[in-house]
Every structure is written in structure tokens, then in C-alpha cells.
Design an enzyme around this catalytic site. Structure first.
Site, PDB file in Angstrom:
ATOM      1  N   GLU A 173       0.825  -1.225   0.000  1.00  0.00           N
ATOM      2  CA  GLU A 173       0.000   0.000   0.000  1.00  0.00           C
ATOM      3  C   GLU A 173       0.856   1.270   0.000  1.00  0.00           C
ATOM      4  OE1 GLU A 173      -3.096  -0.256   3.014  1.00  0.00           O
ATOM      5  OE2 GLU A 173      -4.111  -1.828   1.872  1.00  0.00           O
ATOM      6  N   GLU A 305      -5.283  -8.322  -0.589  1.00  0.00           N
ATOM      7  CA  GLU A 305      -6.022  -8.021   0.652  1.00  0.00           C
ATOM      8  C   GLU A 305      -7.465  -7.768   0.257  1.00  0.00           C
ATOM      9  OE1 GLU A 305      -4.548  -5.215   3.591  1.00  0.00           O
ATOM     10  OE2 GLU A 305      -2.480  -5.676   3.009  1.00  0.00           O
TER      11      GLU A 305
END
Ligand code: AHR
Length: 510
Positions: A173, A305
Site C-alpha cells: 500500500e 487483501e
């Protein structure tokens, strides 16, 4: 009763299902590692401190691959802290989750745990505070046979043979300002390219040729979700920098139920169709860059995710605790319904999505919950995952349905959400069906050209209480029920009644 027709033909395939889409994720976060998979002294722990009761549940889920060690944790983690004699390992502040990391569990413990649990490791390298050399040296530690200081360290730490890890995430991320060492797309794209290059070199790969153990599968960090202001420019820029060196673009997405929304239920039930659109946009972005690169190579998607995540615990409370109770969502029946729809979406995009990780696996937004020193329970979401990961194999077949739709914050979503899979070798066809309507619906399945089908399994999850949950004391409050097998007319036509707000899973054989 309203009727929905669902048509699928064995000759119309979406693509082959890569079993890696049933992967999961263990981060050094809350009680995922400590008191989750690792708890020395627990009555069910083995000599390594690995909880055998938890491994048993993970095996039930049939998870093939697990991503490790993070997550946001990754961007502040020095992998060297987690190797060597445990008493000498440093105790650190984990700045991602405001916890204390004792480093009792690190790379070698994870590899051993994977071997015992029958799971393939997916490793991640730190691109927040880590250098490209740190990344290459972790590849060397894991995959180089011996004879160098780093690979001999692994051998001295008990692993004579290399781990030969194939899947590697380059950062986590990196588009998020919450990330330790957050970068712009340009900065990350450049760094990820160089990291990918040296990671391949550390694996003995040169000029596109495989090393002695083959080629790494490298995953670059894509958007953290499609609400990021940088989406999808982030993905385009990163791909333009890295396309030649990488195999997969990662994407993340969590969905939540919020009572404060205009249409709380509809907005939540729209998640599966929204996820589908999100994947479609990234697929198009990949195709755009592929065309620009004049490349034959098809970069896939690693949806590493995904889940439902509602409880947003403040990460600083309790401050600096070891293994704090963080993000311990207890999933409702309604969560399981949406969850099943998300799994349908992953199957329906198996041409693009090559790996996926349910985030996470134990205690932290997870299908498995544990008590310190005590019991476990299966969350409501455990059941759709178990049925689909154990049965949906072979290829996804394109299903055509005339389902009506409902309005929600993402646009329109279908009341009946389905996925159909076909395993030619096993002579099996599986159908996963969500009914998101408030009333029962008739479903007419027409499953053409598979062979003479007969029903072999039929389970259904439904509840009069959308907010019903499982717990340590009532572990079986919400579980699927076995249903009477339906007859199959002419070997292809099946009539079902789907209760209001339900998930059904059927297996046919021929
Ligand atoms: O899975 C929980 C967290 O969600 C991860 O650490 C991070 O990558 C994401 O924001």
C-alpha cells in the site's frame, strides 16, 4: 415468487482458476501471529509453539498460500530483526500499529509453520523504510543455497536447504499516506523497478532467463482501494515503470456495513458487483500499459487483501502492548452473505485475478478466532470460504442471468449473484448463489453441455437475524445447513427456491 434464470454452457469459459486465489494473509498485527498461529505453552501448541488447533482449521479452509509479514507492519520492518537466536532478537516499537514487536516469530518460524501447515509462503519486502539491497538480501537469505554470509546465516539458523520462495510482494500500500515511508507513484515506480531487478538477480535470474530455481513471481503495489484520489493513475504510473520486470499488480479492498449510510443494507450488498467493476478498471489499466509497452506479457492481478472490515479500532489503544486485541471483527450472518458474493466475484474474474489473499487469517479481521490459552471458533465467513476453496476448481464458466437489480451507493447491483465452475478432470460443476432480495426467489439453472448432471451436494446459509454471529460460547449459531438434493431435469435443468437473504452452494457430478 420472482424467478431468475441462470444459464451456463460448458463451452463458454472465463478462464482457469488458479488455486492461489484462495490464499490468505498473516501480518504482525494484533493477535494474528502471537496468540493466533503461535502460542508456546498453549495446550495445543507443538514443540515450535505453533497452535495445532489453528493449523487444523486452516487446513479445513484449504488455504494454499499465505502472505507475510505485512501489511502496514512491513514498511517499518527489518527482516534481520526476526532471525537468529530468539533471546538476542531486538524488541521494537511497531509504528504501524502502535504495538511492541518482540520478534520471537520471524522468517524462519514462518517458513517452518508454512511447511507444517502445508502452505506456500508469499513473502513481502519493505519498500517504505527498506532499501533495494535489503530486499535482494532477503531473497538471498530465502533462496540462495549457501556459501555467502547471508545464505550461511539461514543455514546456521537451522534451514540447510533454501526455501525457494516464488511469490514476492514489492512493498505494501505504498499509495497510502498512512504507510511508513509512503511514496508518490513516480518514486515508488522507480524504486519497485530497481528492487525487482536486484531481487531477480539475487535469485540467479539474468536478462529474463530463469535462475537455478526458476523465476520469481513479483507483485507491485497497486491501489489500496478505488476511493484513493490517486486511483487509477497510481496503477498506470507504477505499471509503466515496472511492466517489464513484474508479473502481478496488487489491489486491495475492504467492504463495510455502516448504519449511518443512506441505504445501509443495499450499500453493503452492492459490494460484490462493485468489486467486479474495480477489477475491470484495473484490468483495463493493465491492458493499456501492455499496449503502450508493445508487450506480449500479460500481467495478472494479485488481490492480496480483501475482506469485510467494519470495526476500525484506534491503532494507538492500548499503546505499545504486545499482541493487543486489534481489528477483531466478529462477523455477522449478513457479512457472510456479502463475503460469499465477493468470492463469486473473484471466481468470475479468474482470467485476470491469479492470486488473492483473504485478509486476514486468524484473529485480525479473520475467519478463525482464538482465545489465549483456550478455544477457537469459526466465524460466519469461514463457511463460504471453506465450501468454495474446497470445491470450486478447474475453470469458471460464464454465467448469464436475468436477475433484476437494486440501487446502492456504487450504482446497480444484482439481487441474484452467482458463480459457476467446471472441473473437467473431476467431472464436477459447482454453483454458488447469493440471494440479496428480502424475499424468497425461484432460480432456474440451465447448465448446458456438461454431461448428464446429478446433484451431489447442496448447502444453504440463511438466518432470520442478519446480525447473528458465532462466538466461543455459541460456535455453531450460524452455520450452513445441508439441503435435500434437487432433481436435475434432462441432466441440465434445476429448479431451486432461494430463501430471502441466503447463500447456497451446490455441487453436481456427471
Ligand atoms: O489488513 C489490515 C491492514 O489493511 C493492512 O496492514 C494494510 O495493508 C491494509 O490497510
Amino acid at each position: 415468487m420472482k424467478k431468475t434464470k441462470i444459464f451456463a454452457d460448458a463451452n463458454l469459459n472465463v478462464g482457469a482458476i488458479d488455486r492461489h486465489i484462495f490464499g490468505s494473509f498473516i501480518e504482525h498485527l494484533g493477535r494474528a501471529v502471537y496468540e493466533g498461529i503461535y502460542e508456546p505453552g498453549h495446550p495445543a501448541a507443538d514443540e515450535n509453539g505453533f497452535r495445532k488447533d489453528v493449523i487444523g482449521l486452516i487446513k479445513e479452509l484449504n488455504v494454499p498460500i499465505v502472505r507475510y509479514p505485512g501489511g502496514n507492519f512491513l514498511s517499518g520492518y527489518d527482516w534481520r530483526d526476526g532471525i537468529g537466536p530468539k533471546e538476542k532478537r531486538p524488541v521494537r516499537l511497531d509504528l504501524a500499529w502502535f504495538s511492541t514487536e518482540t520478534n520471537e516469530f520471524g522468517t524462519d518460524e514462518f517458513m517452518k509453520w508454512c511447511r507444517i501447515a502445508g502452505i506456500e509462503p508469499m513473502m513481502a519486502v519493505n519498500m517504505g523504510t527498506g532499501t533495494i539491497l535489503d530486499a535482494a538480501r532477503l531473497v538471498e537469505y530465502c533462496n540462495h543455497p549457501g556459501g555467502t554470509t547471508i545464505s550461511e546465516m539461514r543455514r546456521a539458523n537451522g534451514a540447510d536447504q533454501p526455501y525457494n520462495v516464488e511469490y514476492w510482494c514489492i512493498g505494501n500500500e505504498m499509495d497510502g499516506p498512512w504507510q511508513i515511508g509512503h511514496l508518490t507513484a513516480e518514486e515508488y515506480g522507480r524504486k519497485a523497478l530497481e528492487a525487482a531487478k536486484v531481487m531477480r538477480w539475487a535469485n540467479g535470474e539474468m536478462d529474463g532467463a530463469a535462475g537455478p530455481n526458476g523465476k520469481l513471481k513479483l507483485i507491485v503495489s497497486g491501489s489500496s482501494n478505488h476511493e484513493m484520489p490517486t486511483f487509477p493513475e497510481w496503477d498506470r504510473t507504477v505499471l509503466e515503470h515496472t511492466y517489464k520486470q513484474i508479473d502481478l499488480l496488487s489491489m486491495h479492498r475492504y467492504y463495510m456495513y455502516s448504519a449511518s449510510r443512506k441505504r445501509p443494507l443495499e450499500d453493503f450488498l452492492g459490494s460484490a458487483d462493485d468489486m467486479s467493476e474495480y477489477i475491470g478498471t484495473l484490468q483495463a489499466t493493465i491492458e493499456y500499459v501492455r499496449a503502450k509497452e508493445r508487450s506480449q506479457k500479460r500481467v495478472g492481478i494479485s488481490f492480496d487483501e480483501w475482506n469485510i472490515w467494519t470495526v476500525n479500532a484506534p491503532r494507538h489503544e492500548p499503546l505499545w502492548k504486545r499482541a493487543p486485541h486489534l481489528l477483531e471483527d466478529v462477523y455477522t450472518f449478513q457479512d457472510a452473505l456479502v463475503f460469499a458474493g465477493l468470492m463469486n466475484t473473484l471466481l468470475n474474474h479468474c482470467d485476470a485475478v491469479k492470486t488473492a489473499c483473504l485478509a486476514q487469517l486468524v484473529n485480525v479481521i479473520a475467519p478463525i478466532m482464538t482465545e489465549k490459552g483456550g478455544r477457537t471458533f469459526r466465524q460466519t465467513s469461514f463457511y463460504p470460504f471453506r465450501a468454495i476453496a474446497n470445491n470450486a476448481s478447474g475453470k469458471t464458466v460464464r454465467a448469464i442471468s436475468d436477475s433484476d437489480t437494486f440501487e446502492n451507493m456504487f450504482g446497480q447491483a444484482r439481487y441474484i449473484n452467482e458463480a459457476v465452475t467446471h472441473d473437467k478432470a473431476k467431472r464436477e460443476v459447482c454453483v454458488s448463489l447469493c440471494n440479496y432480495a428480502q424475499e424468497a426467489r425461484a432460480a432456474e439453472l440451465e447448465l448446458r453441455s456438461f454431461g448428464d448432471l446429478r446433484a451431489a451436494e447442496y448447502i444453504e446459509m440463511t438466518s432470520s437475524d442478519l446480525f447473528a454471529v458465532n462466538s466461543f460460547d455459541r460456535p455453531d449459531a450460524v452455520v450452513p445447513q445441508e439441503k435435500e438434493l434437487p432433481s436435475v431435469k434432462d441432466g441440465s435443468r434445476v429448479s431451486l427456491t432461494l430463501p430471502a437473504m441466503s447463500w447456497s452452494f451446490l455441487k453436481f457430478r456427471y
